[in-house]
Design a protein around this motif. Sequence first.
Motif, PDB file in Angstrom:
ATOM      1  N   GLY A 131       0.924  -2.163   5.786  1.00  0.00           N
ATOM      2  CA  GLY A 131       1.340  -0.943   6.458  1.00  0.00           C
ATOM      3  C   GLY A 131       0.968   0.324   5.713  1.00  0.00           C
ATOM      4  N   TYR A 132       0.300   0.169   4.554  1.00  0.00           N
ATOM      5  CA  TYR A 132      -0.133   1.317   3.752  1.00  0.00           C
ATOM      6  C   TYR A 132      -1.650   1.305   3.639  1.00  0.00           C
ATOM      7  CZ  TYR A 132       4.643   2.273   2.271  1.00  0.00           C
ATOM      8  OH  TYR A 132       5.972   2.607   2.259  1.00  0.00           O
ATOM      9  N   LYS A 133      -2.200   2.455   3.255  1.00  0.00           N
ATOM     10  CA  LYS A 133      -3.627   2.536   2.998  1.00  0.00           C
ATOM     11  C   LYS A 133      -3.869   3.342   1.730  1.00  0.00           C
ATOM     12  CE  LYS A 133      -4.093   6.402   6.272  1.00  0.00           C
ATOM     13  NZ  LYS A 133      -4.787   6.872   7.495  1.00  0.00           N
ATOM     14  N   ALA A 134      -4.895   2.929   0.994  1.00  0.00           N
ATOM     15  CA  ALA A 134      -5.333   3.695  -0.173  1.00  0.00           C
ATOM     16  C   ALA A 134      -6.141   4.883   0.328  1.00  0.00           C
ATOM     17  CB  ALA A 134      -6.170   2.826  -1.094  1.00  0.00           C
ATOM     18  N   THR A 135      -5.775   6.084  -0.122  1.00  0.00           N
ATOM     19  CA  THR A 135      -6.428   7.284   0.405  1.00  0.00           C
ATOM     20  C   THR A 135      -7.190   8.086  -0.645  1.00  0.00           C
ATOM     21  OG1 THR A 135      -4.349   8.501   0.160  1.00  0.00           O
ATOM     22  CG2 THR A 135      -4.804   7.507   2.304  1.00  0.00           C
ATOM     23  N   ALA A 136      -7.106   7.670  -1.915  1.00  0.00           N
ATOM     24  CA  ALA A 136      -7.900   8.299  -2.965  1.00  0.00           C
ATOM     25  C   ALA A 136      -8.196   7.263  -4.038  1.00  0.00           C
ATOM     26  CB  ALA A 136      -7.178   9.496  -3.575  1.00  0.00           C
ATOM     27  N   LEU A 137      -9.412   7.317  -4.575  1.00  0.00           N
ATOM     28  CA  LEU A 137      -9.854   6.374  -5.600  1.00  0.00           C
ATOM     29  C   LEU A 137     -10.492   7.136  -6.749  1.00  0.00           C
ATOM     30  CD1 LEU A 137     -11.718   3.746  -3.343  1.00  0.00           C
ATOM     31  CD2 LEU A 137      -9.342   3.632  -4.114  1.00  0.00           C
ATOM     32  N   ALA A 138     -10.342   6.604  -7.958  1.00  0.00           N
ATOM     33  CA  ALA A 138     -11.084   7.118  -9.106  1.00  0.00           C
ATOM     34  C   ALA A 138     -12.523   6.592  -9.047  1.00  0.00           C
ATOM     35  CB  ALA A 138     -10.412   6.679 -10.406  1.00  0.00           C
ATOM     36  N   GLU A 139     -13.366   7.090  -9.933  1.00  0.00           N
ATOM     37  CA  GLU A 139     -14.769   6.655  -9.972  1.00  0.00           C
ATOM     38  C   GLU A 139     -14.903   5.145 -10.170  1.00  0.00           C
ATOM     39  OE1 GLU A 139     -17.708   8.115  -9.661  1.00  0.00           O
ATOM     40  OE2 GLU A 139     -17.283  10.260  -9.685  1.00  0.00           O
ATOM     41  N   ASP A 140     -13.958   4.542 -10.890  1.00  0.00           N
ATOM     42  CA  ASP A 140     -14.024   3.106 -11.156  1.00  0.00           C
ATOM     43  C   ASP A 140     -13.386   2.268 -10.058  1.00  0.00           C
ATOM     44  OD1 ASP A 140     -11.389   3.755 -11.579  1.00  0.00           O
ATOM     45  OD2 ASP A 140     -11.317   3.122 -13.680  1.00  0.00           O
ATOM     46  N   GLY A 141     -12.898   2.910  -9.001  1.00  0.00           N
ATOM     47  CA  GLY A 141     -12.287   2.194  -7.885  1.00  0.00           C
ATOM     48  C   GLY A 141     -10.786   2.033  -7.981  1.00  0.00           C
ATOM     49  N   VAL A 142     -10.168   2.459  -9.074  1.00  0.00           N
ATOM     50  CA  VAL A 142      -8.718   2.373  -9.208  1.00  0.00           C
ATOM     51  C   VAL A 142      -8.063   3.254  -8.144  1.00  0.00           C
ATOM     52  CG1 VAL A 142      -6.767   3.072 -10.677  1.00  0.00           C
ATOM     53  CG2 VAL A 142      -8.627   1.711 -11.631  1.00  0.00           C
ATOM     54  N   ILE A 143      -7.032   2.711  -7.506  1.00  0.00           N
ATOM     55  CA  ILE A 143      -6.333   3.428  -6.441  1.00  0.00           C
ATOM     56  C   ILE A 143      -5.516   4.565  -7.030  1.00  0.00           C
ATOM     57  CG2 ILE A 143      -4.539   3.219  -4.670  1.00  0.00           C
ATOM     58  CD1 ILE A 143      -5.532   0.304  -4.265  1.00  0.00           C
ATOM     59  N   GLU A 144      -5.722   5.766  -6.498  1.00  0.00           N
ATOM     60  CA  GLU A 144      -5.059   6.960  -7.011  1.00  0.00           C
ATOM     61  C   GLU A 144      -4.048   7.566  -6.038  1.00  0.00           C
ATOM     62  OE1 GLU A 144      -5.285   8.494  -9.962  1.00  0.00           O
ATOM     63  OE2 GLU A 144      -6.777   7.176 -10.874  1.00  0.00           O
ATOM     64  N   ALA A 145      -4.079   7.159  -4.771  1.00  0.00           N
ATOM     65  CA  ALA A 145      -3.094   7.649  -3.805  1.00  0.00           C
ATOM     66  C   ALA A 145      -2.947   6.641  -2.680  1.00  0.00           C
ATOM     67  CB  ALA A 145      -3.508   9.010  -3.237  1.00  0.00           C
ATOM     68  N   ILE A 146      -1.711   6.539  -2.173  1.00  0.00           N
ATOM     69  CA  ILE A 146      -1.435   5.698  -1.011  1.00  0.00           C
ATOM     70  C   ILE A 146      -0.577   6.492  -0.032  1.00  0.00           C
ATOM     71  CG2 ILE A 146      -1.600   3.491  -2.232  1.00  0.00           C
ATOM     72  CD1 ILE A 146       1.504   3.413  -2.206  1.00  0.00           C
ATOM     73  N   GLU A 147      -0.632   6.089   1.226  1.00  0.00           N
ATOM     74  CA  GLU A 147       0.275   6.660   2.220  1.00  0.00           C
ATOM     75  C   GLU A 147       0.596   5.614   3.270  1.00  0.00           C
ATOM     76  OE1 GLU A 147      -2.230   9.199   5.389  1.00  0.00           O
ATOM     77  OE2 GLU A 147      -2.568   9.854   3.308  1.00  0.00           O
ATOM     78  N   LYS A 148       1.772   5.756   3.844  1.00  0.00           N
ATOM     79  CA  LYS A 148       2.212   4.812   4.866  1.00  0.00           C
ATOM     80  C   LYS A 148       1.692   5.234   6.223  1.00  0.00           C
ATOM     81  CE  LYS A 148       6.277   2.201   6.322  1.00  0.00           C
ATOM     82  NZ  LYS A 148       7.715   1.951   6.067  1.00  0.00           N
ATOM     83  N   SER A 149       1.236   4.263   6.990  1.00  0.00           N
ATOM     84  CA  SER A 149       0.764   4.553   8.341  1.00  0.00           C
ATOM     85  C   SER A 149       1.948   4.919   9.233  1.00  0.00           C
ATOM     86  CB  SER A 149       0.031   3.335   8.910  1.00  0.00           C
ATOM     87  OG  SER A 149      -1.048   2.966   8.074  1.00  0.00           O
ATOM     88  N   GLY A 150       1.697   5.723  10.243  1.00  0.00           N
ATOM     89  CA  GLY A 150       2.754   6.101  11.174  1.00  0.00           C
ATOM     90  C   GLY A 150       3.146   7.561  11.036  1.00  0.00           C
ATOM     91  N   ASP A 151       4.267   7.901  11.662  1.00  0.00           N
ATOM     92  CA  ASP A 151       4.675   9.298  11.754  1.00  0.00           C
ATOM     93  C   ASP A 151       5.532   9.775  10.594  1.00  0.00           C
ATOM     94  OD1 ASP A 151       3.359   9.540  14.197  1.00  0.00           O
ATOM     95  OD2 ASP A 151       5.115   8.864  15.328  1.00  0.00           O
ATOM     96  N   GLY A 152       6.133   8.885   9.839  1.00  0.00           N
ATOM     97  CA  GLY A 152       6.987   9.298   8.728  1.00  0.00           C
ATOM     98  C   GLY A 152       6.182   9.828   7.549  1.00  0.00           C
ATOM     99  N   PHE A 153       6.911  10.310   6.540  1.00  0.00           N
ATOM    100  CA  PHE A 153       6.243  10.822   5.343  1.00  0.00           C
ATOM    101  C   PHE A 153       6.594   9.919   4.169  1.00  0.00           C
ATOM    102  CE2 PHE A 153       5.744  13.136   1.469  1.00  0.00           C
ATOM    103  CZ  PHE A 153       4.674  13.989   1.660  1.00  0.00           C
ATOM    104  N   VAL A 154       5.650   9.054   3.792  1.00  0.00           N
ATOM    105  CA  VAL A 154       5.774   8.235   2.579  1.00  0.00           C
ATOM    106  C   VAL A 154       4.427   8.299   1.891  1.00  0.00           C
ATOM    107  CG1 VAL A 154       6.361   6.006   1.589  1.00  0.00           C
ATOM    108  CG2 VAL A 154       7.429   6.704   3.737  1.00  0.00           C
ATOM    109  N   PHE A 155       4.405   8.902   0.714  1.00  0.00           N
ATOM    110  CA  PHE A 155       3.141   9.215   0.051  1.00  0.00           C
ATOM    111  C   PHE A 155       3.310   9.028  -1.452  1.00  0.00           C
ATOM    112  CE2 PHE A 155       0.342  12.528  -1.867  1.00  0.00           C
ATOM    113  CZ  PHE A 155      -0.882  12.022  -1.451  1.00  0.00           C
ATOM    114  N   GLY A 156       2.277   8.505  -2.107  1.00  0.00           N
ATOM    115  CA  GLY A 156       2.330   8.328  -3.553  1.00  0.00           C
ATOM    116  C   GLY A 156       1.014   8.676  -4.204  1.00  0.00           C
ATOM    117  N   VAL A 157       1.096   9.282  -5.398  1.00  0.00           N
ATOM    118  CA  VAL A 157      -0.103   9.577  -6.187  1.00  0.00           C
ATOM    119  C   VAL A 157       0.067   8.993  -7.579  1.00  0.00           C
ATOM    120  CG1 VAL A 157      -0.731  11.660  -4.926  1.00  0.00           C
ATOM    121  CG2 VAL A 157       0.776  11.850  -6.902  1.00  0.00           C
ATOM    122  N   GLN A 158      -1.053   8.580  -8.161  1.00  0.00           N
ATOM    123  CA  GLN A 158      -1.024   7.963  -9.478  1.00  0.00           C
ATOM    124  C   GLN A 158      -1.032   9.004 -10.602  1.00  0.00           C
ATOM    125  OE1 GLN A 158      -0.812   4.321 -10.220  1.00  0.00           O
ATOM    126  NE2 GLN A 158      -0.071   5.590 -11.886  1.00  0.00           N
TER     127      GLN A 158
END
Length: 231
Positions: free
Chosen positions: A180-207
């Motif tokens: 139910g989440y997607k990675a929305t930002a990556l570093a040059e090496d492919g490490v996940i730097e941000a995620i967000e939840k799909s849908g209308d709510g607000f659930v967001f994370g940054v590394q």
Amino acid sequence: MAVIGITSGQQKNGTECRIPKTYVKAIVRAGGVPLVLPVLTNKDILKKYIELIDGLLLTGGGDPDPRYFYEEPRPGLGEVDPQRDEFEILITGLALNTGLPLLGICRGCQLINIVEGGTLYQDLEKEYPNPLKHNQSSPGKYPFHTVHVKKESWLYSISKMTNFRVNSVHHQAIKEVAPGYKATALAEDGVIEAIEKSGDGFVFGVQWHPEQMVNDSVSLKIFTEFVNRVD
């Protein structure tokens, strides 16, 4: 004005609850009212926390216990605080169940992913192939490496940028993104730097740590858009 609950960490064998004041200042600058939440695991008190706040900010800190994503501890795992883990796992679950807007920073981003069924690299240098240096040896507010932002994301919608530089103070990172989440930002090496939840709510994370970079336009927008979402 939106009241934003800010999770705290512990020091001195659990006798003190502390957070860097940069989190408090970032919420104030974004127009919110910060409310620091002490580390407690009483479920009735945690429910009261949820009633008092309009949004929840999960802060950075030590390593989550890998038992929460069904792994045994491996070499490279840092210090674990079982009481803080329980506190943040419980309050994150409550926030998600009640639909509260939720912002996770560094450890907080990882906690969201764990609660929703994702996994972590316990130590990038030991488990990730050819990683960049993600624990910078420069001042915390200094942009250290580039992140690449996907256009189909909330982060792009507020920044209008497909790449920018961020600070980096971590040795763990998301491995498998929660359902139910997607990675929305990556570093040059492919490490996940941000995620967000799909849908209308607000659930967001940054590394990274935008609270240390609020003079940067993207970092400040993360907080102002979060606070405005819950106001």
